[in-house]
Design a protein around this motif. Structure first.
Motif, mmCIF file in Angstrom:
data_model
loop_
_atom_site.group_PDB
_atom_site.id
_atom_site.type_symbol
_atom_site.label_atom_id
_atom_site.label_comp_id
_atom_site.label_asym_id
_atom_site.label_seq_id
_atom_site.Cartn_x
_atom_site.Cartn_y
_atom_site.Cartn_z
ATOM 1 N N UNK A 27 0.825 -1.201 0.000
ATOM 2 C CA UNK A 27 0.000 0.000 0.000
ATOM 3 C C UNK A 27 0.865 1.259 0.000
ATOM 4 N N UNK A 28 1.983 1.225 0.754
ATOM 5 C CA UNK A 28 2.867 2.386 0.816
ATOM 6 C C UNK A 28 3.477 2.690 -0.553
ATOM 7 N N UNK A 29 3.848 1.629 -1.285
ATOM 8 C CA UNK A 29 4.408 1.822 -2.628
ATOM 9 C C UNK A 29 3.364 2.414 -3.568
ATOM 10 N N UNK A 30 2.126 1.894 -3.504
ATOM 11 C CA UNK A 30 1.052 2.422 -4.358
ATOM 12 C C UNK A 30 0.788 3.888 -4.043
ATOM 13 N N UNK A 31 0.729 4.240 -2.758
ATOM 14 C CA UNK A 31 0.488 5.629 -2.364
ATOM 15 C C UNK A 31 1.628 6.525 -2.841
ATOM 16 N N UNK A 32 2.876 6.039 -2.739
ATOM 17 C CA UNK A 32 4.021 6.833 -3.189
ATOM 18 C C UNK A 32 3.951 7.093 -4.692
ATOM 19 N N UNK A 33 3.558 6.082 -5.456
ATOM 20 C CA UNK A 33 3.428 6.255 -6.913
ATOM 21 C C UNK A 33 2.324 7.259 -7.236
ATOM 22 N N UNK A 34 1.188 7.167 -6.528
ATOM 23 C CA UNK A 34 0.093 8.105 -6.763
ATOM 24 C C UNK A 34 0.496 9.535 -6.416
ATOM 25 N N UNK A 39 1.975 14.895 -8.169
ATOM 26 C CA UNK A 39 2.971 15.972 -8.141
ATOM 27 C C UNK A 39 3.390 16.372 -9.549
ATOM 28 N N UNK A 40 3.525 15.384 -10.441
ATOM 29 C CA UNK A 40 3.887 15.694 -11.830
ATOM 30 C C UNK A 40 2.751 16.394 -12.561
#
Length: 204
Positions: A27-34, A39-40
């Motif tokens: 979940x942390x990886x998915x949130x970081x990607x989102x 941000x982009x």
């Protein structure tokens, strides 16, 4: 040997994270990607949308070719390595007909009829090539070991590449074709081109 195997299994079990920890990490990886995507979008939305549409267009082309692979394998259980080269031949034939035989350069307006004619001719030519390949090579190897038709497909891949080099040359070539369809553009990307690729994917 059994003791060493049991010890290795215990070591792997200790090294592996708990199920709850793995889920939280995922979940942390998915949130970081989102967060990175958002941000982009905020920093440069036009560039992000342009890159997204370009990726979607290229992905649709890859999916179109992959559908052909899966259909061939699902019917005759053959991994046809020459399938991508057949797509290449179809493109070369279509472009040569459009610019050479029909003498057209613009896709928009009356050029759409030329695109349709060149695509129909390319489809007929590719169908003839496919049927000829099936009759000459693949049909004779229906009951042969699977390695035989696999090697034959690789051989026909080289043959199709040689034909493409004969008609198109071995160096990169830019066709004098204006592909502006007059549709909506986002960051220099034309949405009509994406819709055309998606429609072809839906047909398959």
């Amino acid at each position: 040997v059994a003791t060493a195997s049991a010890g290795l299994t215990k070591l792997r079990a200790r090294a592996r994270l708990g199920e709850q920890t793995e889920r939280i990490l995922g979940y942390a990886i998915v949130v970081a990607v989102l967060v990175w995507i958002v941000a982009n979008i905020i920093s440069d939305s036009s560039q992000f949308i342009g890159a997204f549409l370009t990726g979607l267009n290229n992905g649709a082309l890859y999916a179109l070719i992959a559908l052909g692979y899966t259909m061939v394998y699902g019917i005759i259980e053959l991994i046809n390595f020459a399938h991508g080269d057949l797509f290449m031949l179809g493109t070369v034939i279509s472009a040569n007909v459009f610019t050479g035989a029909l003498g057209m350069k613009n896709v928009s307006g009356s050029g759409l009829l030329g695109v349709l004619v060149s695509m129909v001719i390319a489809m007929i030519a590719c169908a003839i090539i496919n049927v000829t390949t099936e009759v000459v090579a693949y049909r004779r190897l229906r009951n042969a070991p699977k390695l035989a038709p696999l090697i034959t497909a690789v051989g026909f891949s080289f043959i199709f590449q040689d034909f493409g080099q004969i008609f198109n040359g071995s160096a990169p070539k830019n066709w004098a074709i204006n592909a502006d369809l007059g549709g909506v553009k986002i960051s220099g990307f034309e949405l009509n081109q994406l819709l055309l690729v998606l429609c072809r994917s839906e047909e398959h």
